[in-house]
Design a protein around this motif. Structure first.
Motif, PDB file in Angstrom:
ATOM      1  N   UNK A  57     -58.688  77.305 -39.940  1.00  0.00           N
ATOM      2  CA  UNK A  57     -57.312  77.447 -39.472  1.00  0.00           C
ATOM      3  C   UNK A  57     -56.769  78.842 -39.795  1.00  0.00           C
ATOM      4  N   UNK A  58     -56.937  79.275 -41.027  1.00  0.00           N
ATOM      5  CA  UNK A  58     -56.452  80.594 -41.436  1.00  0.00           C
ATOM      6  C   UNK A  58     -57.126  81.699 -40.634  1.00  0.00           C
ATOM      7  N   UNK A  59     -58.415  81.550 -40.388  1.00  0.00           N
ATOM      8  CA  UNK A  59     -59.143  82.538 -39.606  1.00  0.00           C
ATOM      9  C   UNK A  59     -58.602  82.615 -38.180  1.00  0.00           C
ATOM     10  N   UNK A  60     -58.431  81.475 -37.539  1.00  0.00           N
ATOM     11  CA  UNK A  60     -58.011  81.453 -36.132  1.00  0.00           C
ATOM     12  C   UNK A  60     -56.586  81.974 -35.966  1.00  0.00           C
TER      13      UNK A  60
ATOM     14  N   UNK B 274     -49.972  72.416 -33.509  1.00  0.00           N
ATOM     15  CA  UNK B 274     -50.469  71.069 -33.798  1.00  0.00           C
ATOM     16  C   UNK B 274     -50.320  70.809 -35.297  1.00  0.00           C
ATOM     17  N   UNK B 275     -49.261  70.115 -35.659  1.00  0.00           N
ATOM     18  CA  UNK B 275     -48.968  69.909 -37.079  1.00  0.00           C
ATOM     19  C   UNK B 275     -49.966  68.989 -37.782  1.00  0.00           C
ATOM     20  N   UNK B 276     -50.784  68.291 -37.030  1.00  0.00           N
ATOM     21  CA  UNK B 276     -51.792  67.407 -37.625  1.00  0.00           C
ATOM     22  C   UNK B 276     -53.141  68.100 -37.786  1.00  0.00           C
ATOM     23  N   UNK B 277     -53.270  69.344 -37.316  1.00  0.00           N
ATOM     24  CA  UNK B 277     -54.561  70.038 -37.411  1.00  0.00           C
ATOM     25  C   UNK B 277     -54.986  70.123 -38.872  1.00  0.00           C
ATOM     26  N   UNK B 278     -56.279  69.863 -39.149  1.00  0.00           N
ATOM     27  CA  UNK B 278     -56.774  69.906 -40.539  1.00  0.00           C
ATOM     28  C   UNK B 278     -56.839  71.346 -41.065  1.00  0.00           C
ATOM     29  N   UNK B 279     -55.745  71.798 -41.619  1.00  0.00           N
ATOM     30  CA  UNK B 279     -55.567  73.208 -41.984  1.00  0.00           C
ATOM     31  C   UNK B 279     -56.498  73.708 -43.091  1.00  0.00           C
ATOM     32  N   UNK B 280     -56.930  72.844 -43.959  1.00  0.00           N
ATOM     33  CA  UNK B 280     -57.786  73.273 -45.060  1.00  0.00           C
ATOM     34  C   UNK B 280     -59.274  73.136 -44.791  1.00  0.00           C
ATOM     35  N   UNK B 281     -59.630  72.613 -43.645  1.00  0.00           N
ATOM     36  CA  UNK B 281     -61.039  72.308 -43.331  1.00  0.00           C
ATOM     37  C   UNK B 281     -61.835  73.577 -43.042  1.00  0.00           C
ATOM     38  N   UNK B 282     -63.087  73.574 -43.524  1.00  0.00           N
ATOM     39  CA  UNK B 282     -64.002  74.695 -43.308  1.00  0.00           C
ATOM     40  C   UNK B 282     -65.264  74.280 -42.566  1.00  0.00           C
TER      41      UNK B 282
ATOM     42  N   UNK C 222     -62.260  66.236 -34.780  1.00  0.00           N
ATOM     43  CA  UNK C 222     -60.815  66.230 -34.568  1.00  0.00           C
ATOM     44  C   UNK C 222     -60.470  66.718 -33.154  1.00  0.00           C
ATOM     45  N   UNK C 223     -61.079  67.809 -32.752  1.00  0.00           N
ATOM     46  CA  UNK C 223     -60.777  68.376 -31.437  1.00  0.00           C
ATOM     47  C   UNK C 223     -61.269  67.485 -30.302  1.00  0.00           C
ATOM     48  N   UNK C 224     -62.412  66.838 -30.482  1.00  0.00           N
ATOM     49  CA  UNK C 224     -62.922  65.915 -29.463  1.00  0.00           C
ATOM     50  C   UNK C 224     -61.976  64.723 -29.299  1.00  0.00           C
ATOM     51  N   UNK C 225     -61.476  64.207 -30.403  1.00  0.00           N
ATOM     52  CA  UNK C 225     -60.576  63.055 -30.339  1.00  0.00           C
ATOM     53  C   UNK C 225     -59.212  63.437 -29.776  1.00  0.00           C
ATOM     54  N   UNK C 226     -58.756  64.634 -30.085  1.00  0.00           N
ATOM     55  CA  UNK C 226     -57.451  65.093 -29.605  1.00  0.00           C
ATOM     56  C   UNK C 226     -57.501  65.423 -28.116  1.00  0.00           C
ATOM     57  N   UNK C 227     -58.585  66.055 -27.701  1.00  0.00           N
ATOM     58  CA  UNK C 227     -58.812  66.417 -26.295  1.00  0.00           C
ATOM     59  C   UNK C 227     -57.632  67.190 -25.700  1.00  0.00           C
TER      60      UNK C 227
END
Length: 73
Positions: free
Chosen positions: A6-9, A31-39, A47-52
């Motif tokens: 998230x920080x990179x993007x 997207x306030x539900x985006x997993x911000x700490x995920x690496x 997450x992105x596949x489910x959100x579509x």
């Protein structure tokens, strides 16, 4: 890797409207539900596949994740 994906993007925000990476970054930021700490690739991809969200297509995610790995691994 010290920075999350998230920080990179976020560094792509503010780009031109026709820049798909900038559009992805803006949609991700809003997207306030985006997993911000995920690496890790798998949880982010799932997450992105489910959100579509059409503004966060998997092909752009794959490109961004490859850049993220190059820079931080």
């Amino acid at each position: 890797m010290d920075r999350s994906f998230y920080q990179f993007v976020l560094s792509f925000r503010g780009g031109k409207k026709d820049d798909q990476k900038a559009v992805f970054a803006e949609a991700m930021f809003n997207d306030h539900a985006f997993p911000k700490g995920e690496k890790s690739f798998d949880p982010l991809s799932r997450y992105l596949e489910e959100k579509a969200d059409p503004e966060m297509p998997s092909i752009i995610f794959d490109e961004l994740y490859a850049l993220y790995e190059e820079r931080y691994r």
